[in-house]
Every structure is written in structure tokens, then in C-alpha cells.
Design a protein around this motif. Sequence first.
Motif, short mmCIF file in Angstrom:
data_model
loop_
_atom_site.label_atom_id
_atom_site.label_comp_id
_atom_site.label_asym_id
_atom_site.label_seq_id
_atom_site.Cartn_x
_atom_site.Cartn_y
_atom_site.Cartn_z
N GLN A 44 0.84 -1.20 0.00
CA GLN A 44 0.00 0.00 0.00
C GLN A 44 0.88 1.25 0.00
N ASP A 136 -9.53 6.81 -0.29
CA ASP A 136 -9.15 5.82 -1.30
C ASP A 136 -8.06 4.94 -0.72
N GLU A 139 -5.85 -0.44 -4.98
CA GLU A 139 -6.74 -1.49 -5.46
C GLU A 139 -6.15 -2.88 -5.24
N ASN A 145 -9.03 -2.92 1.49
CA ASN A 145 -10.33 -2.81 0.83
C ASN A 145 -11.41 -3.52 1.65
N ALA A 155 -17.18 0.96 -2.28
CA ALA A 155 -16.38 1.26 -3.48
C ALA A 155 -17.28 1.93 -4.51
N LYS A 158 -12.59 4.20 -9.32
CA LYS A 158 -11.14 4.03 -9.27
C LYS A 158 -10.47 5.38 -9.47
N ARG A 160 -6.33 7.19 -10.33
CA ARG A 160 -4.94 6.96 -10.73
C ARG A 160 -4.15 8.23 -10.47
N ARG A 165 -2.68 3.16 -8.18
CA ARG A 165 -3.99 2.75 -8.65
C ARG A 165 -4.84 2.53 -7.42
N GLY A 166 -5.90 3.31 -7.28
CA GLY A 166 -6.69 3.23 -6.07
C GLY A 166 -8.16 2.97 -6.31
N VAL A 167 -8.82 2.60 -5.23
CA VAL A 167 -10.26 2.43 -5.20
C VAL A 167 -10.83 3.59 -4.37
N ARG A 168 -11.73 4.36 -4.99
CA ARG A 168 -12.40 5.43 -4.25
C ARG A 168 -13.54 4.82 -3.46
N ARG A 169 -13.63 5.20 -2.19
CA ARG A 169 -14.67 4.68 -1.29
C ARG A 169 -15.34 5.83 -0.57
#
Length: 173
Positions: A44, A136, A139, A145, A155, A158, A160, A165-169
Motif C-alpha cells: 500500500q 481511497d 486497489e 479494501n 467502493a 477508481k 490513478r 492505482r486506487g479504489v475510491r470509497r
Amino acid sequence: FGVFGKKEMQMKWTLQAAKDEPMEEVFALYEKRVEWMKQRGLRQWDAGYLAAYPLSYYQMQRDAGRLYLLKDAEGRLVGAAVLLSRDGRWPGGDRVSACYVHNLVTDPDKRGAGRELLRQAEELARARGLKWMRLDCGEGSAFLNDYYEKMGYIAVGKCREAEYRGVRREKRL
């Protein structure tokens, strides 16, 4: 007088805006967490994280009133996060009543500190009339996650940024 359980100890943790704390202590917490992740093979925050977010970054966030610290009853640092009202990783985010969490770190030896930091940040956002908490995470980090999902952060897309490279939450408050 007895031993405090985890829940009782967590209630003694307090989230507050950073003021004149030694920033080297705050940065050392980030260094400790990066090393902890490295030892466990977690990516991470890789070696480039501390270069991308050096001590001067946290000093700037403190000076702007965006760095928050989680401290125990004796005033020792347990965690930290940068709380923003805008975030370029979220298209149209400047039109949404949200608090954006960045650079969330906790002492690896303080179980439950991340959950408590987020809980208190959510309370702070609610008190300010905000409707959403957003963050975020990488990913490729199944652990994080899953952790954020269990905390109610759904989620929603996504993002960048350079190699990241991430996941928006987000979580409705």
C-alpha cells in the motif's frame, strides 16, 4: 484499579487538530508504518511513499489546519490523518459536502486505532454539517479494501495518480 479492556482504552483516544507538536514525531509514525508494511510484504505504501509525502508535506498540512492527530490519555501519538474539504481524485468533489481522508496512519502496536480515528473524524465531519466521508486505498490491497468495506465505505470508482492505482470509497454520514 483493574485492567482496561480494548473498548475502554479506545474511548480515551482523542482526535484533535495538530498545533505545535514536534513534526518529527508525526513523521516517525509514518516511517514506522511503512517499515511495518514492508516487513509483511504489503505494498500500500512502498518505498516511494515517504519521498512523495516528506516531513515538509505534513508541516504544510499542519500549518493549513488539515493535519489531525489521535492521541491517548497521556498525550502520546497513536495515529494521524490529513482531512481535506476537496480532493482532485474525486471528479466533481468540490460540489459535494464531504470530508476526504488522506495519509491515515496509526501505530501498528495500537489495535483499533484506525477504526477509532475514522469514527472520530466522522463525528467531526457530521458536526460540520458534512454528508459524506471519502477516502481511497490501493486497489491491490485486499486487506485494506475489506477493512474499509466492513467500516461502511462502499467502493464507488477508481483513481490513478502516477504509479498509484486506487479504489475510491465513500460513506454516507
